[in-house]
Design an enzyme around this catalytic site. Structure first.
Site, short mmCIF file in Angstrom:
data_model
loop_
_atom_site.label_atom_id
_atom_site.label_comp_id
_atom_site.label_asym_id
_atom_site.label_seq_id
_atom_site.Cartn_x
_atom_site.Cartn_y
_atom_site.Cartn_z
N GLY A 322 9.95 4.55 -4.29
CA GLY A 322 9.03 3.95 -3.34
C GLY A 322 8.55 2.60 -3.82
N GLY A 324 5.04 -0.20 -3.37
CA GLY A 324 3.70 -0.43 -2.88
C GLY A 324 3.24 -1.83 -3.21
CB VAL A 329 7.67 4.28 -8.07
CG1 VAL A 329 7.80 5.51 -8.95
CG2 VAL A 329 6.24 3.79 -8.05
CG ASP A 440 -7.12 3.18 -4.88
OD1 ASP A 440 -7.51 3.23 -3.69
OD2 ASP A 440 -6.03 2.68 -5.20
#
Length: 605
Positions: A322, A324, A329, A440
């Site tokens: 993935g 972001g 990652v 977060d």
């Protein structure tokens, strides 16, 4: 008085016990700045047997070098570079040009208490004439295939020949140019040898021992001694811990006994007074020892990797998991059984504050509901974080309406996930030496194990503060829109504290109940009611949540998660529960929970 006297006498016996030991087994060195020598090591010929453990003999050379007597009869000496008693590791090195035979023999030496820290590699040693073809082969095949050893002109290796160590697992021996080469048998053997013992630059070996174990004494700041030699007949209990205070006080008592033997009462009284006098100073010293142990322990993990290591671990970044805002990652593999997730960070934060923050914070955390940081990379401009791999990804992948059966986890699983995340956050707030505020908490940062055990991740925005600190300073808003507590934006709502994480967790709970699609209804149409407020109104009026639930028992779970979530998102921090109270609420039956005040009352008028 008689009882007090007997108590004092027992104290004297204990102190003398420690003093007799320390009088002969004091911590020492071969030279002023050399490695510290204490139990389980002893200096052979200088200290009694009970000062050390079998197989842990140390000798001091004439020039005050520290030598580990692994094989005393050998002409090759292993010099001690460093001893880490907290991790029970020792670094040794040899001074000759190539690895001695004893390096290879260590592998098969079952009687040795030491083992290599790093895993071995299967090498075959060849003796070959000088050849550009062989040198070119090693350069092109990379450092993991093999290495040219330092000049070794003894044993069966002819003068002028070179010696090569070729790994059988990463490099086929048949592909190595073996013309005019001979496989060496009588001086070197094919053995599993750590990489560090081969090559032209490294001659340092790192060994570790598991028995005897003195780590518990290190933690307590006490002295470790051999229990089997000290007044016990139980061979399974090999070590015991004695107080530093006992040792120091007892040496003074031994002198007192020789000078004032006629008056036992005065001796005991003086010992007790001295013990009380030195206890405060000893307490500070113990605390210093504990801090030193923790520093050593934290230095062991997480491990540091180079960029070349990262490329090998990820197989040249083959499997992307993935991407972001903060990085990409990849799936990686440290061994055949240990998979990891490697996060390559973006270079947007030039000072590396997030990277330093995450590595520093994760080193303090050890909890079943917090993701484990395996290692990191800080190689030039490349920064990466290596985590344990969690096969089910993030909770965000499974959030949907209960009506969507294809991805819905089920209410029992959602309840377990909510409780696990709550325990992880509560550990961050109360379980560490310092309070850790995550800032977060959201579904994307909750990762799921194979059995859906949740783990809190991503500590790039975290802050450390003392547990008694009621408010912290935050210069800018931290977190993800939709999950940020009101006080982070405006101090009119209250001070920023651990209650800010509680607010984010409450938002996560409501999203678990309503599903992502329903939760974002306000973003899709401003004419519709904000979803948390809609949930509150339904519960207050005694209506069901209008979510498809087949079993009546699941209604209670959904209602409980919604009520706890509404308690957590109260506008003012003082009205929100702590995570400890949240856990208690989640562990109770939903019928026993009371509705919180309406947090939307001011906005609905």
């Amino acid at each position: 008085m008689l009882f007090n006297f007997l108590c004092w006498l027992l104290i004297v016996v204990e102190l003398v016990h420690g003093g007799v030991y320390l009088e002969n087994c004091m911590e020492t060195r071969c030279k002023p700045h050399g490695p510290t020598i204490r139990f389980p090591f002893r200096i052979k010929g200088r200290q009694p047997n009970h000062c050390g453990y079998e197989g842990f003999d140390i000798s001091c050379t004439n020039d005050k070098q520290t030598v580990l007597e692994i094989m005393p009869s050998s002409a090759n000496k292993f010099f001690v570079k460093k001893i880490n008693y907290a991790s029970q590791e020792i670094e040794i090195y040899y001074q000759i040009g190539c690895p001695p035979q004893q390096v290879f023999d260590l592998i098969s030496l079952s009687s040795s208490p030491f083992k290599f820290v790093e895993g071995g590699r299967n090498y075959t040693i060849f003796s070959c004439p000088s050849s550009k073809e062989r040198d070119e082969y090693l350069r092109s095949s990379g450092p993991y295939c093999g290495a040219k050893l330092r000049p070794c002109n003894h044993g069966s290796n002819p003068v002028g020949n070179q010696m090569f160590a070729i790994r059988g697992d990463d490099c086929l021996i048949d592909s190595f140019p073996l013309v005019s080469c001979t496989k060496v048998h009588d001086y070197y053997t094919s053995s599993s040898v750590p990489d560090m013992s081969l090559g032209s630059r490294h001659n340092v070996l790192k060994l570790q021992w598991s028995k005897p174990s003195c780590q518990h004494c290190e933690v307590l700041g006490k002295i470790c001694i051999s229990k089997s030699e000290q007044f016990t007949s139980n061979p399974t209990e090999t070590t015991e811990c004695i107080d530093v205070a006992k040792g120091r006080s007892s040496r003074a008592i031994l002198k007192i006994l020789g000078t004032f033997s006629p008056s036992v009462v005065l001796i005991v009284t003086g010992a007790v007074i001295y013990y009380i006098y030195s206890s405060k100073r000893t307490e500070n010293e113990n605390q210093l020892r504990i801090e030193r142990f923790l520093d050593d322990y934290r230095a062991l993990k997480p491990s540091r990797y180079s960029y070349a290591d990262i490329k090998k671990i990820t197989n040249q970044f083959e499997d992307k998991l993935g991407q972001g805002a903060y990085g990409t990652v990849y799936k990686g593999k440290l061994s055949s059984e240990l998979f990891v997730a490697v996060k390559i960070l973006n270079n947007s934060n030039e000072k590396g504050a997030d990277f330093i923050n995450e590595v520093g914070t994760m080193g303090l955390i050890h909890h079943v509901n917090v993701v484990r940081l395996v290692g990191f990379c800080a190689d030039g401009f490349v920064r990466a974080l290596i985590y344990e791999f969690l096969p089910n990804g993030s909770l965000q992948n499974f959030l949907s309406s209960a009506d969507c059966k294809n991805s819905f986890l089920g209410w029992d699983t959602l309840q377990d996930i909510a409780l696990g995340v709550a325990k992880g956050i509560e550990y961050l707030h109360q379980g560490c030496d310092q309070q850790i505020l995550h800032f977060d908490i959201k579904p994307h940062n909750v990762l799921l194990e194979q059995d859906f055990t949740p783990k809190v991740s991503d500590f790039g925005l975290a802050k450390l503060c003392s547990k008694d600190q009621s408010a912290i300073s935050v210069t800018t808003a931290r977190g993800t829109m939709g999950y940020i507590a009101p006080e982070v934006f405006s101090r009119n709502f209250g001070n920023v504290s651990y209650k800010s994480d509680v607010y984010s967790f409450g938002t996560l709970l409501l999203e678990m109940v309503g599903g992502r699609k329903n939760f974002k209804v306000m973003e899709d149409s401003t004419s519709q009611v904000y979803f948390p407020e809609w949930i509150y109104n339904l519960l207050e009026e005694g209506n069901d949540l209008r979510i498809h639930i087949e079993d009546e028992g699941y209604v209670k779970i959904a209602r409980k998660l919604a009520i706890v979530g509404l308690w957590c998102i109260q506008w003012h921090p003082v009205d929100r529960p702590s995570m400890k109270v949240v856990i208690q609420m989640l562990e109770r039956e939903g019928d026993n929970l009371t509705m919180p005040p309406n947090p939307f009352a001011s906005t609905s008028n």
